[in-house]
Motif scaffolding. Structure first.
Motif, PDB file in Angstrom:
ATOM      1  N   LEU A 206       0.782  -1.232   0.000  1.00  0.00           N
ATOM      2  CA  LEU A 206       0.000   0.000   0.000  1.00  0.00           C
ATOM      3  C   LEU A 206       0.811   1.278   0.000  1.00  0.00           C
ATOM      4  CD1 LEU A 206      -2.783  -1.154   2.481  1.00  0.00           C
ATOM      5  CD2 LEU A 206      -2.728  -1.327  -0.023  1.00  0.00           C
ATOM      6  N   ASN A 207       2.073   1.223   0.392  1.00  0.00           N
ATOM      7  CA  ASN A 207       2.839   2.468   0.483  1.00  0.00           C
ATOM      8  C   ASN A 207       4.282   2.258  -0.007  1.00  0.00           C
ATOM      9  OD1 ASN A 207       3.474   5.127   1.073  1.00  0.00           O
ATOM     10  ND2 ASN A 207       3.925   4.736   3.240  1.00  0.00           N
ATOM     11  N   PRO A 208       4.498   2.551  -1.312  1.00  0.00           N
ATOM     12  CA  PRO A 208       3.506   3.029  -2.291  1.00  0.00           C
ATOM     13  C   PRO A 208       2.642   1.880  -2.798  1.00  0.00           C
ATOM     14  CG  PRO A 208       5.598   2.746  -3.376  1.00  0.00           C
ATOM     15  CD  PRO A 208       5.855   2.429  -1.922  1.00  0.00           C
ATOM     16  N   LEU A 209       1.517   2.206  -3.414  1.00  0.00           N
ATOM     17  CA  LEU A 209       0.604   1.189  -3.933  1.00  0.00           C
ATOM     18  C   LEU A 209       1.270   0.461  -5.095  1.00  0.00           C
ATOM     19  CD1 LEU A 209      -2.144  -0.174  -3.935  1.00  0.00           C
ATOM     20  CD2 LEU A 209      -2.969   1.623  -5.467  1.00  0.00           C
ATOM     21  N   THR A 210       1.557  -0.828  -4.880  1.00  0.00           N
ATOM     22  CA  THR A 210       2.260  -1.622  -5.893  1.00  0.00           C
ATOM     23  C   THR A 210       1.534  -2.953  -6.094  1.00  0.00           C
ATOM     24  OG1 THR A 210       4.353  -0.654  -5.157  1.00  0.00           O
ATOM     25  CG2 THR A 210       4.465  -2.615  -6.573  1.00  0.00           C
ATOM     26  N   PRO A 211       0.926  -3.176  -7.251  1.00  0.00           N
ATOM     27  CA  PRO A 211       0.262  -4.458  -7.527  1.00  0.00           C
ATOM     28  C   PRO A 211       1.233  -5.466  -8.140  1.00  0.00           C
ATOM     29  CG  PRO A 211      -0.276  -2.907  -9.262  1.00  0.00           C
ATOM     30  CD  PRO A 211       0.657  -2.186  -8.322  1.00  0.00           C
ATOM     31  N   THR A 212       1.127  -6.703  -7.720  1.00  0.00           N
ATOM     32  CA  THR A 212       1.911  -7.799  -8.292  1.00  0.00           C
ATOM     33  C   THR A 212       0.946  -8.924  -8.655  1.00  0.00           C
ATOM     34  OG1 THR A 212       3.834  -7.254  -6.923  1.00  0.00           O
ATOM     35  CG2 THR A 212       3.772  -9.448  -7.932  1.00  0.00           C
ATOM     36  N   SER A 213       0.975  -9.343  -9.903  1.00  0.00           N
ATOM     37  CA  SER A 213       0.049 -10.385 -10.352  1.00  0.00           C
ATOM     38  C   SER A 213       0.432 -11.744  -9.773  1.00  0.00           C
ATOM     39  CB  SER A 213       0.037 -10.475 -11.885  1.00  0.00           C
ATOM     40  OG  SER A 213      -0.772 -11.553 -12.307  1.00  0.00           O
ATOM     41  N   LEU A 214      -0.569 -12.441  -9.245  1.00  0.00           N
ATOM     42  CA  LEU A 214      -0.369 -13.822  -8.788  1.00  0.00           C
ATOM     43  C   LEU A 214      -0.827 -14.828  -9.836  1.00  0.00           C
ATOM     44  CD1 LEU A 214      -1.524 -13.580  -5.048  1.00  0.00           C
ATOM     45  CD2 LEU A 214       0.754 -13.231  -6.032  1.00  0.00           C
ATOM     46  N   GLY A 215      -1.433 -14.321 -10.904  1.00  0.00           N
ATOM     47  CA  GLY A 215      -1.869 -15.202 -11.986  1.00  0.00           C
ATOM     48  C   GLY A 215      -3.341 -15.048 -12.290  1.00  0.00           C
ATOM     49  N   LYS A 231       0.611 -19.438  -5.819  1.00  0.00           N
ATOM     50  CA  LYS A 231       1.813 -19.128  -5.028  1.00  0.00           C
ATOM     51  C   LYS A 231       1.885 -17.625  -4.782  1.00  0.00           C
ATOM     52  CE  LYS A 231       4.390 -21.703  -3.899  1.00  0.00           C
ATOM     53  NZ  LYS A 231       4.401 -22.540  -2.684  1.00  0.00           N
ATOM     54  N   ASN A 232       2.342 -17.276  -3.577  1.00  0.00           N
ATOM     55  CA  ASN A 232       2.493 -15.865  -3.234  1.00  0.00           C
ATOM     56  C   ASN A 232       3.670 -15.695  -2.275  1.00  0.00           C
ATOM     57  OD1 ASN A 232       2.013 -13.087  -2.846  1.00  0.00           O
ATOM     58  ND2 ASN A 232       0.857 -13.526  -0.977  1.00  0.00           N
ATOM     59  N   ALA A 233       4.796 -15.263  -2.823  1.00  0.00           N
ATOM     60  CA  ALA A 233       5.999 -15.034  -2.012  1.00  0.00           C
ATOM     61  C   ALA A 233       6.163 -13.557  -1.670  1.00  0.00           C
ATOM     62  CB  ALA A 233       7.225 -15.547  -2.765  1.00  0.00           C
ATOM     63  N   ASN A 234       5.146 -12.758  -1.916  1.00  0.00           N
ATOM     64  CA  ASN A 234       5.218 -11.310  -1.693  1.00  0.00           C
ATOM     65  C   ASN A 234       4.880 -10.949  -0.243  1.00  0.00           C
ATOM     66  OD1 ASN A 234       5.448 -10.460  -4.691  1.00  0.00           O
ATOM     67  ND2 ASN A 234       3.626 -11.749  -4.677  1.00  0.00           N
ATOM     68  N   GLN A 235       5.320  -9.769   0.157  1.00  0.00           N
ATOM     69  CA  GLN A 235       4.945  -9.221   1.463  1.00  0.00           C
ATOM     70  C   GLN A 235       3.629  -8.463   1.298  1.00  0.00           C
ATOM     71  OE1 GLN A 235       6.582  -9.909   4.347  1.00  0.00           O
ATOM     72  NE2 GLN A 235       7.758 -11.285   3.012  1.00  0.00           N
ATOM     73  N   SER A 236       2.582  -9.223   1.065  1.00  0.00           N
ATOM     74  CA  SER A 236       1.288  -8.636   0.702  1.00  0.00           C
ATOM     75  C   SER A 236       0.657  -7.894   1.882  1.00  0.00           C
ATOM     76  CB  SER A 236       0.336  -9.730   0.226  1.00  0.00           C
ATOM     77  OG  SER A 236       0.906 -10.483  -0.820  1.00  0.00           O
ATOM     78  N   GLN A 237       0.036  -6.768   1.569  1.00  0.00           N
ATOM     79  CA  GLN A 237      -0.748  -6.030   2.551  1.00  0.00           C
ATOM     80  C   GLN A 237      -2.230  -6.024   2.190  1.00  0.00           C
ATOM     81  OE1 GLN A 237       1.691  -2.393   2.142  1.00  0.00           O
ATOM     82  NE2 GLN A 237       2.201  -2.607   4.328  1.00  0.00           N
ATOM     83  N   ALA A 238      -2.528  -6.408   0.980  1.00  0.00           N
ATOM     84  CA  ALA A 238      -3.908  -6.492   0.516  1.00  0.00           C
ATOM     85  C   ALA A 238      -3.955  -7.386  -0.718  1.00  0.00           C
ATOM     86  CB  ALA A 238      -4.452  -5.099   0.189  1.00  0.00           C
ATOM     87  N   PHE A 239      -5.183  -7.797  -1.071  1.00  0.00           N
ATOM     88  CA  PHE A 239      -5.392  -8.612  -2.255  1.00  0.00           C
ATOM     89  C   PHE A 239      -6.575  -8.045  -3.034  1.00  0.00           C
ATOM     90  CE2 PHE A 239      -3.233 -11.429   0.670  1.00  0.00           C
ATOM     91  CZ  PHE A 239      -2.320 -12.101  -0.148  1.00  0.00           C
TER      92      PHE A 239
END
Length: 266
Positions: A206-215, A231-239
């Motif tokens: 969220l800070n900064p807002l960065t989307p990463t595709s999971l598929g 699979k999700n190896a990201n430090q996700s804060q939202a989906f």
């Protein structure tokens, strides 16, 4: 592969008719094992052929009088052939009638043999179908129990995703297992995507807002349970989940944002 288009392509009819190559037949067989709807369609095609074969088989024995009547009607004089004709001619007509009876009997026998073979093959295929269904049910039950154990694990993070402007009534759930970098998606609350479109899942910081595709979810329609694993190896804060063209997009189409959810700890 769109399994409905495959079923409607006519290849299953050729498979049942034995007109495919060995490679093509194996492809159909593998799809029958993987997709119950393909196997069901093959069974229905075979059943239809059995009914068709039975419908064209003779329903009663051909009587000699019927054949003799037809022979008489076909004579050039239009009169009944009398029995006082020469013995040679009578033998000829008798031989002809016997040949017709024999031919009719052979046709009936061939048809009955074909019908019986089809019925036996149908029973065998249905038996295989039931065995496959039983194995599938056992597998599904094991997978369901495993999934329940996963989502009930206290270490699993549950993130509810609420409907957005593009689909206010939509909803979904994400179950994130950080131990093995896996997310389980319950997408039962999403509508069926239109043709040429697929849902795409995004991990967000969220800070900064960065989307990463999971598929993308390319088998949404075919999956009855609507449970998917990514699979999700990201430090996700939202989906978030968006509706994108088939194959996905490099960045989310915000006008097509269907659901969004933020981790509760934030």
């Amino acid at each position: 592969m769109n399994i409905n288009d495959y079923i409607n392509s006519g290849i299953l009819e050729l498979y049942v008719a034995g007109q495919l190559s060995e490679t093509e037949s194996k492809e159909v067989y593998d799809l029958m094992l993987k997709h119950p709807e393909v196997l069901k369609e093959v069974l229905e095609i075979e059943a239809a052929i059995v009914k068709l074969t039975a419908s064209v088989s003779p329903k009663k024995d051909i009587s000699f009088n019927t054949i003799k009547g037809r022979l008489n009607n076909n004579s050039t004089s239009g009169k009944v052939i009398s029995l006082n004709r020469s013995k040679t001619k009578w033998i000829n007509y008798s031989g002809w009638a016997a040949a017709v009876v024999l031919a009719g009997g052979l046709i009936w026998t061939i048809n009955m043999k074909s019908t019986l073979e089809n019925q036996i093959q149908t029973v065998t295929t249905e038996k295989d179908f039931l065995e496959i269904q039983m194995e599938t049910s056992k597998t599904d039950l094991a997978e369901t129990k495993n999934l329940l154990n996963i989502i009930r694990d206290k270490s699993i993070i549950n993130i509810p995703l609420e409907g957005q402007a593009a689909a206010p009534g939509a909803y979904a759930n994400v179950y994130w297992d950080k131990k093995d970098d896996t997310v389980y998606l319950d997408l039962k609350g999403l509508p069926e995507p239109p043709e040429g479109k697929e849902y795409q899942v995004w991990s967000l910081t969220l800070n900064p807002l960065t989307p990463t595709s999971l598929g993308t979810i390319n088998d949404f329609i075919q999956d009855d349970n609507k449970i998917f694993k990514l699979k999700n190896a990201n430090q996700s804060q939202a989906f978030g989940i968006t509706l994108e063209p088939a194959g996905g997009s490099p960045t989310p189409t915000m006008e097509q944002l269907y659901t969004l959810g933020v981790l509760a700890s934030l």
